[in-house]
Design an enzyme around this catalytic site. Structure first.
Site, mmCIF file in Angstrom:
data_model
loop_
_atom_site.group_PDB
_atom_site.id
_atom_site.type_symbol
_atom_site.label_atom_id
_atom_site.label_comp_id
_atom_site.label_asym_id
_atom_site.label_seq_id
_atom_site.Cartn_x
_atom_site.Cartn_y
_atom_site.Cartn_z
ATOM 1 N N ASP A 196 38.079 37.446 31.634
ATOM 2 C CA ASP A 196 39.031 36.368 31.355
ATOM 3 C C ASP A 196 39.088 36.075 29.855
ATOM 4 O O ASP A 196 38.096 36.241 29.144
ATOM 5 C CB ASP A 196 38.595 35.113 32.132
ATOM 6 C CG ASP A 196 39.712 34.083 32.221
ATOM 7 O OD1 ASP A 196 40.866 34.418 31.901
ATOM 8 O OD2 ASP A 196 39.428 32.936 32.612
ATOM 9 N N GLY A 197 40.238 35.635 29.409
ATOM 10 C CA GLY A 197 40.363 35.165 28.030
ATOM 11 C C GLY A 197 41.207 36.034 27.117
ATOM 12 O O GLY A 197 41.279 35.778 25.913
ATOM 13 N N GLY B 3 44.443 36.229 26.932
ATOM 14 C CA GLY B 3 45.564 35.443 26.405
ATOM 15 C C GLY B 3 45.112 34.524 25.279
ATOM 16 O O GLY B 3 45.760 34.448 24.222
ATOM 17 N N TRP C 60 42.482 34.848 23.404
ATOM 18 C CA TRP C 60 42.077 35.683 22.262
ATOM 19 C C TRP C 60 43.302 35.984 21.389
ATOM 20 O O TRP C 60 43.248 35.876 20.165
ATOM 21 C CB TRP C 60 41.456 36.987 22.780
ATOM 22 C CG TRP C 60 40.917 37.897 21.725
ATOM 23 C CD1 TRP C 60 39.645 37.935 21.227
ATOM 24 C CD2 TRP C 60 41.659 38.913 21.010
ATOM 25 N NE1 TRP C 60 39.538 38.902 20.256
ATOM 26 C CE2 TRP C 60 40.762 39.516 20.102
ATOM 27 C CE3 TRP C 60 42.979 39.356 21.045
ATOM 28 C CZ2 TRP C 60 41.138 40.548 19.251
ATOM 29 C CZ3 TRP C 60 43.360 40.382 20.183
ATOM 30 C CH2 TRP C 60 42.437 40.970 19.292
ATOM 31 N N SER D 18 44.878 40.074 39.823
ATOM 32 C CA SER D 18 44.729 39.359 41.092
ATOM 33 C C SER D 18 46.057 39.284 41.839
ATOM 34 O O SER D 18 47.121 39.510 41.246
ATOM 35 C CB SER D 18 44.207 37.943 40.833
ATOM 36 O OG SER D 18 45.243 37.162 40.269
ATOM 37 N N ASN E 62 48.252 37.060 40.034
ATOM 38 C CA ASN E 62 48.793 37.499 38.735
ATOM 39 C C ASN E 62 50.237 38.024 38.831
ATOM 40 O O ASN E 62 50.935 38.109 37.814
ATOM 41 C CB ASN E 62 47.911 38.580 38.094
ATOM 42 C CG ASN E 62 46.598 38.053 37.552
ATOM 43 O OD1 ASN E 62 45.608 38.781 37.455
ATOM 44 N ND2 ASN E 62 46.561 36.771 37.190
HETATM 45 C C1 FPP Z 1 42.597 37.460 32.279
HETATM 46 O O1 FPP Z 1 42.892 36.970 30.998
HETATM 47 C C2 FPP Z 1 42.798 38.887 32.316
HETATM 48 C C3 FPP Z 1 43.696 39.505 33.122
HETATM 49 C C4 FPP Z 1 44.548 38.799 34.066
HETATM 50 C C5 FPP Z 1 43.899 40.958 33.057
HETATM 51 C C6 FPP Z 1 42.689 41.785 32.762
HETATM 52 C C7 FPP Z 1 43.152 43.051 32.170
HETATM 53 C C8 FPP Z 1 42.529 43.752 31.220
HETATM 54 C C9 FPP Z 1 41.198 43.428 30.726
HETATM 55 C C10 FPP Z 1 43.169 44.935 30.593
HETATM 56 C C11 FPP Z 1 43.652 46.001 31.501
HETATM 57 C C12 FPP Z 1 42.631 46.428 32.488
HETATM 58 C C13 FPP Z 1 42.118 47.674 32.604
HETATM 59 C C14 FPP Z 1 41.159 47.973 33.681
HETATM 60 C C15 FPP Z 1 42.470 48.754 31.698
HETATM 61 P P1 FPP Z 1 44.088 35.943 30.841
HETATM 62 O O2 FPP Z 1 45.314 36.719 30.550
HETATM 63 O O3 FPP Z 1 44.181 35.069 32.056
HETATM 64 O O4 FPP Z 1 43.603 35.128 29.602
HETATM 65 P P2 FPP Z 1 43.792 33.567 29.338
HETATM 66 O O5 FPP Z 1 43.116 32.832 30.476
HETATM 67 O O6 FPP Z 1 43.107 33.354 28.033
HETATM 68 O O7 FPP Z 1 45.277 33.312 29.273
#
Ligand code: FPP
Length: 256
Positions: free
Chosen positions: A25-26, A28, A30, A70, A73
């Site tokens: 998580d994180g 976005g 970042w 998820s 998502n």
């Molecule tokens: C949550 O951060 C992350 C996700 C919903 C996606 C995870 C995807 C990756 C790490 C990259 C692609 C994956 C692979 C396996 C290559 P967020 O977007 O919810 O962040 P935030 O809470 O700070 O908005």
């Protein structure tokens, strides 16, 4: 294939978790901190995936499950969903050779049928190519939701009961576990969530019943193998009782 860097880092290599699960998580936040768009965060997050997969393989951790997308998502803006799907496909293509060289078997947990055709095709190809690799299993949770997984399991078990293949009174915890996407795999010993949120977010709800949970404030793109090692060291200091009492503790709690 155990790296000296890890052996000397104070970890007890004989007491590592068998299965590590991570809520990445994180991404976005970042990106926002750097005035970049969210996709840039996901791109950087993909690189962290590679780092942590490599670290797990070097340590000899048998199972790594990553929450990559998820069921919820899908409700994100279309452009972000497309970008994530593109990144997933890119990862599958670019990492297939590396997974083969490292003896890693890829599995997808989730509703594969919901993925765009090209991503699903690539995932199936990588799953097939790596299916005889036995050194480590990498589970990507894609279009994954734990409630959906449990619902699917209940449906499958109910169908067996209706067909007379299973008696209702014979349903036990193992029956349910055997119908989850993780059937045949050990439960996670350690569940890590980055970005400081104290939530499970519909991830491995059944399987994490006795997982040790570790939340770090680090945002996923900044997560490093050094911090991962620190978390493993912390894990090794925890007393895992699985609901029981310490071995030498009398049941009235008085010191022995
Ligand atoms: C949550 O951060 C992350 C996700 C919903 C996606 C995870 C995807 C990756 C790490 C990259 C692609 C994956 C692979 C396996 C290559 P967020 O977007 O919810 O962040 P935030 O809470 O700070 O908005």
């Amino acid at each position: 294939m155990k790296s000296d860097a890890f052996v000397t880092s104070g970890l007890d290599m004989d007491r590592l978790p068998v299965h590590v699960a991570i809520i990445m998580d994180g991404n976005g936040r970042w990106a926002k901190k750097r005035l970049k768009n969210r996709v840039t965060g996901h791109e950087k997050g993909s690189r962290t995936v590679r780092t942590i997969v490599t670290a797990c393989r070097e340590l000899g951790i048998q199972y790594l499950t990553l929450y990559a997308f998820s069921t919820e998502n899908w409700a994100r803006p279309k452009s972000e969903v497309s970008a994530l799907m593109r990144l997933l496909k890119k990862f599958l293509v670019s990492e297939q050779q590396d997974l083969m060289e490292k003896g890693i078997c890829l599995q997808v947990l989730g509703q594969m049928e919901k993925l765009p055709e090209d991503v699903r095709k690539q995932a199936l190809e990588t799953i097939d190519a790596t299916r005889n690799n036995h050194d480590m299993t990498l589970n990507l949770a894609l279009s994954y939701g734990s409630r959906q997984e449990i619902t699917d399991a209940v449906q499958a078990v109910a169908q067996k009961v209706a067909a007379g293949e299973l008696a209702a009174e014979d349903i036990c915890e193992k029956t349910v576990a055997d119908h989850l996407y993780t059937s045949g795999m050990p439960d996670p010993d350690l569940l890590i969530r980055t970005s400081g949120e104290f939530r499970l977010s519909n991830f491995l709800l059944w399987q994490s019943a006795y997982a040790e949970i570790f939340v770090t404030h680090t945002l996923w793109p900044d997560f490093t193998r050094e911090e991962f090692t620190e978390i493993l060291t912390n894990y090794q200091k925890r007393d895992r009782r699985f609901g029981r009492v310490e071995c030498n503790m009398p049941s009235d709690g008085s010191p022995q």
